[in-house]
Design an enzyme around this catalytic site. Structure first.
Site, short mmCIF file in Angstrom:
data_model
loop_
_atom_site.label_atom_id
_atom_site.label_comp_id
_atom_site.label_asym_id
_atom_site.label_seq_id
_atom_site.Cartn_x
_atom_site.Cartn_y
_atom_site.Cartn_z
NE ARG A 5 -1.92 -1.31 3.59
CZ ARG A 5 -2.14 -0.87 4.83
NH1 ARG A 5 -3.21 -0.16 5.11
NH2 ARG A 5 -1.30 -1.14 5.80
CG ASN B 183 -3.61 -4.34 3.77
OD1 ASN B 183 -3.17 -4.34 2.63
ND2 ASN B 183 -2.83 -4.24 4.84
#
Length: 83
Positions: free
Chosen positions: A12, A30
């Site tokens: 990320r 996530n």
């Protein structure tokens, strides 16, 4: 949406850097099943560039599958990591 070893490898945060460099807007997060989901807004060329990166991911990631679906733009400025 990407599946594989994509959590716990900086996916990320690296994507946030890649997205900022590409000039796209959106978010990445996530999911509880171990996958990573993102929404990206930009030109077709910008999006293609980010999707190609997502299929590889950062060093340490292993992307098994990457799926793309169309969504309506939200107009969100910038690119953020969501929890």
């Amino acid at each position: 949406m990407v599946h594989g070893r994509v959590q716990g490898v900086g996916y990320r945060y690296t994507m946030r850097t890649v997205a900022a460099a590409a000039g796209v807007a959106g978010w990445v997060r996530n999911l509880p099943d171990g996958s990573v989901e993102a929404e990206i807004e930009g030109t077709h060329e910008q999006i293609d560039r980010i999707v190609a990166w997502m299929a590889q991911g950062p060093p340490g990631a292993r992307v098994d599958t990457a799926m793309v679906t169309d969504a309506e733009p939200t107009g969100q400025p910038g690119f953020v990591v969501r929890d």
